[in-house]
Scaffold this active site. Structure first.
Site, PDB file in Angstrom:
ATOM      1  N   CYS A 274      38.500  78.248 -27.779  1.00  0.00           N
ATOM      2  CA  CYS A 274      38.986  79.599 -28.052  1.00  0.00           C
ATOM      3  C   CYS A 274      39.112  79.842 -29.550  1.00  0.00           C
ATOM      4  O   CYS A 274      39.710  79.055 -30.268  1.00  0.00           O
ATOM      5  CB  CYS A 274      40.311  79.883 -27.372  1.00  0.00           C
TER       6      CYS A 274
ATOM      7  N   ARG B 258      33.385  75.248 -31.479  1.00  0.00           N
ATOM      8  CA  ARG B 258      34.547  74.858 -30.696  1.00  0.00           C
ATOM      9  C   ARG B 258      34.278  74.940 -29.196  1.00  0.00           C
ATOM     10  O   ARG B 258      35.028  74.372 -28.404  1.00  0.00           O
ATOM     11  CB  ARG B 258      35.739  75.749 -31.049  1.00  0.00           C
TER      12      ARG B 258
ATOM     13  N   TRP C 265      37.338  80.086 -23.919  1.00  0.00           N
ATOM     14  CA  TRP C 265      37.029  78.943 -23.062  1.00  0.00           C
ATOM     15  C   TRP C 265      37.975  79.047 -21.881  1.00  0.00           C
ATOM     16  O   TRP C 265      39.193  79.001 -22.030  1.00  0.00           O
ATOM     17  CB  TRP C 265      37.226  77.640 -23.828  1.00  0.00           C
TER      18      TRP C 265
ATOM     19  N   ASN D 111      44.922  82.627 -27.612  1.00  0.00           N
ATOM     20  CA  ASN D 111      44.607  81.224 -27.351  1.00  0.00           C
ATOM     21  C   ASN D 111      45.838  80.565 -26.745  1.00  0.00           C
ATOM     22  O   ASN D 111      46.952  80.820 -27.194  1.00  0.00           O
ATOM     23  CB  ASN D 111      44.251  80.476 -28.639  1.00  0.00           C
ATOM     24  N   GLY D 112      45.636  79.688 -25.764  1.00  0.00           N
ATOM     25  CA  GLY D 112      46.759  78.970 -25.188  1.00  0.00           C
ATOM     26  C   GLY D 112      46.907  79.248 -23.701  1.00  0.00           C
ATOM     27  O   GLY D 112      46.005  79.778 -23.047  1.00  0.00           O
TER      28      GLY D 112
ATOM     29  N   GLU E 161      33.206  54.627 -24.795  1.00  0.00           N
ATOM     30  CA  GLU E 161      32.705  55.741 -25.596  1.00  0.00           C
ATOM     31  C   GLU E 161      31.245  56.045 -25.251  1.00  0.00           C
ATOM     32  O   GLU E 161      30.850  57.214 -25.173  1.00  0.00           O
ATOM     33  CB  GLU E 161      32.854  55.419 -27.091  1.00  0.00           C
TER      34      GLU E 161
ATOM     35  N   LYS F 131      29.919  59.663 -23.833  1.00  0.00           N
ATOM     36  CA  LYS F 131      28.870  60.453 -24.462  1.00  0.00           C
ATOM     37  C   LYS F 131      27.781  60.835 -23.451  1.00  0.00           C
ATOM     38  O   LYS F 131      27.312  61.964 -23.427  1.00  0.00           O
ATOM     39  CB  LYS F 131      28.239  59.670 -25.624  1.00  0.00           C
TER      40      LYS F 131
ATOM     41  N   GLU G  87      29.137  63.491 -21.052  1.00  0.00           N
ATOM     42  CA  GLU G  87      29.442  64.758 -21.727  1.00  0.00           C
ATOM     43  C   GLU G  87      28.214  65.640 -21.892  1.00  0.00           C
ATOM     44  O   GLU G  87      28.287  66.847 -21.656  1.00  0.00           O
ATOM     45  CB  GLU G  87      30.016  64.490 -23.123  1.00  0.00           C
TER      46      GLU G  87
END
Length: 620
Positions: free
Chosen positions: A2, A27, A74, A110-111, A493, A497, A500
């Site tokens: 956001c 973002r 988002w 946002n939030g 990790e 990746k 994702e």
């Protein structure tokens, strides 16, 4: 996650709003929109496409104005759709909700508002109409219900009714000269210009517009007009009091960095790692507590354990650091997922060094976990962060700022490796402070750090071999990653990746855990990626690999040159250029990043903006 941009000016601010949104695209978002005061009323345009499409739409519709707000969303409440996109308008009793100019309040947020259901029921009872599934629309209606000719007063009156996290920007049809903002738990900055003022969720959004930035604090509200602004904060008994906040000169990076010869920002950032590591180490001549800020020596002398708080990729850098801290510095270390730590009963110890790790420094869960730790009496705090002006840096006593530069791709790469560099430096400093390492060991550690950029550059030369592997991964739906010791977090990790950005389901395990469950998944269709450095656990790891081969599993092994692991049917080996001892995890993560990247490219996914994910997670 956001993005907010707002402006009050004497010129058409729509190009500034759109440019700000473009600089916040990294973002992550699923919809976007802009609203302005035009023709005596509110005018907005919203889209579920990219900001470039919104820009074209705005131009086609002739949207312009001297004040306005814009947003990239988002989704948290409501599916990605135009009616859920921000900005939201109020639709009070007597307004035509279906009109493009309906309502008198325009708002972006946002939030997450936790009591939105309660407020929604109240406002519906008062005749307000809801056109979205968002919690944000509740705020717009609430402000409208409290409005009596003074927008700032209405926003101030609304804030105590909101439970949760928010950063908001709002303007009113009846006051075409002001934009009001407020924050609680989500970042918001004020940009001070010449005869114009701005709001944004990140100073990067205002790069090239103004470098005079005020970081609003928790509970602040701000009233922006063309040539002036003022800020209020919560006072005693809940009363609002006027406050002054310092203006800082911030040279924010623009998100519009050139890709150059690279296909995606993620690929560019993978290849920027040698430079990012070198920049992070620049000027470091000796191992000294001062690397972590003024007063670090005193703080370090008062602690006897370390608690690391982080989320996602940053938590894996913390897990790696746990191995270093305990084996080299001989200090106990616990690593907690920030979103879990604050909600469980723990045993606080004031002699603990609380270390937060965050790329953005605005990660909501990590900030909340930090505040929780401090509320328990643990005041020795340090952050490892890539943004020196972030909330995390301001909240911690000590800080180490990595110099990875702006990271645009959602999947973190160079931020992760520079975090590891910072945490290894912390290990050496604490080892020196505690007398657990000789001077020759400190010199060797610093020497090895300085060689890292060249070592990583050698690993990057493996890209052609990794591209060939990626073709084999393209049709797969699942993958296992194995590692042992300090390379187990690197396996975690690597799996993160891959999932994702390629959307292949991937899980990581300590290799010794195979027989305790994961081996049931292994068959000829399951690729098993193995991190195989030449360390004290190598022979154990080889036995685990044989367990995979005995079940028909296909191994993909990143092996140090002297491990004597050979290519054979069902075993694919890429040899690492050199073994690097304690710093080996930093080298071994790089080919895992490249494997995920090239697999995602082969599968045709949106590498830099993977579905459902955001770069900066500023809500819980």
């Amino acid at each position: 996650m956001c993005g907010i941009v707002g402006a009050v000016s004497q010129r058409n601010i729509v190009p500034i709003l759109i440019q700000g949104l473009q600089r916040l695209e990294y973002r992550g978002y699923d919809s976007c929109g802009v609203a302005v005061h035009q023709g005596g009323g509110l005018r907005r345009t919203r889209s579920t496409s990219r900001v470039a499409e919104l820009d074209a739409q705005v131009a086609q519709e002739g949207v312009e104005g001297l004040i306005g707000i814009a947003h990239t969303r988002w989704a948290t409440h409501g599916v990605p759709a135009v009616h859920n996109a921000h900005p939201h308008f109020s639709h009070g009793p007597g307004t035509d909700a279906k009109s493009a100019r309906a309502g008198r309040i325009a708002l972006v947020h946002n939030g997450i508002i936790e009591n939105h259901d309660e407020l929604r029921d109240e406002l519906k009872g008062r005749g307000y109409e809801f056109l979205s599934q968002t919690d944000t629309e509740v705020i717009a209606h609430l402000v409208d219900s409290l409005y009596d000719g003074d927008l700032f007063a209405a926003v101030e009156a609304a804030l105590p009714r909101l439970k949760g996290a928010y950063a908001i920007a709002v303007f009113c049809q009846d006051e075409p000269q002001r934009v009001v903002g407020a924050r609680e738990g989500s970042p918001l900055v004020l940009g001070v210009g010449q005869g114009e003022n701005f709001l944004a969720s990140d100073a990067m959004a205002l790069a090239g517009v103004t470098d005079q930035i005020i970081y609003l604090e928790e509970g602040d509200a701000v009233d922006l007009q063309q040539g002036k602004y003022w800020i209020t904060a919560r006072g005693e008994g809940g009363a609002r009091v006027r406050v002054e906040r310092p203006v800082k000169t911030v040279n924010a990076h623009s998100g519009a960095a050139e890709l150059g010869p690279y296909r995606h920002y993620m690929q560019k950032e993978i290849f920027e790692q040698p430079r990012a590591i070198a920049d992070t180490l620049e000027g470091i001549e000796t191992i000294t507590p001062d690397l972590f800020g003024e007063g670090a020596a005193e703080v370090f002398s008062q602690i006897d354990k370390v608690l690391i708080l982080a989320c996602g990729t940053s938590s894996y850098s913390g897990l790696t650091a746990k191995y270093w801290l305990e084996s080299i510095a001989k200090i106990p270390c616990a690593v907690e997922i920030a979103s879990e730590y604050r909600y469980r009963e723990s045993v606080p110890d004031p002699k603990t060094l609380v270390v937060t790790i965050s790329q953005s420094g605005e990660t909501a869960d990590t900030l909340a976990a930090l505040k929780h730790a401090r509320s328990l009496g643990m005041e020795h705090t340090l952050t490892v962060c890539n943004v020196g002006t972030s909330a995390m840096v301001r909240e911690c006593k000590l800080a180490f700022i990595t110099h990875a530069g702006a990271e645009i791709g959602v999947a973190s790469t160079k931020a992760f490796t520079t975090q590891l560099v910072a945490l290894f430096l912390l290990t050496l400093v604490l080892a020196k402070q505690r007398g657990s390492i000789p001077e020759t060991g400190l010199e060797a550690g610093l020497r090895n750090l300085r060689h890292l950029p060249a070592a990583v550059q050698s690993v990057l030369a493996l890209e052609p071999q990794i591209i060939a592997w990626a073709e084999l991964f393209t049709p797969k739906q699942n993958a296992l990653f194995l590692g042992r010791g300090r390379h187990y977090p690197i396996a975690l990790e690597g799996a993160l990746k891959l999932k994702e950005i390629s959307y292949i389901h991937a899980e990581a395990y300590p290799a010794g855990e195979l027989k305790h469950g994961p081996l049931a998944l292994v068959d000829a269709s399951m690729p098993v990626v193995t991190v195989a450095p030449n360390d004290q656990l190598l022979e154990k790891l080889k036995s685990n690999m044989q367990e995979v081969r005995a079940r028909g599993g296909e191994l993909f092994v990143f092996a140090d040159a002297d491990t004597r692991i050979e290519n054979e049917p069902g075993v694919h080996v890429i040899r690492m250029p050199e073994h690097y001892g304690a710093l080996s995890p930093i080298l071994h993560v790089v080919p895992l990043q490249m494997l995920a990247y090239h697999t995602a490219c082969a599968r045709g996914t949106d590498v830099d903006k993977p579905r459902n994910l955001a770069k900066s997670v500023t809500v819980e």
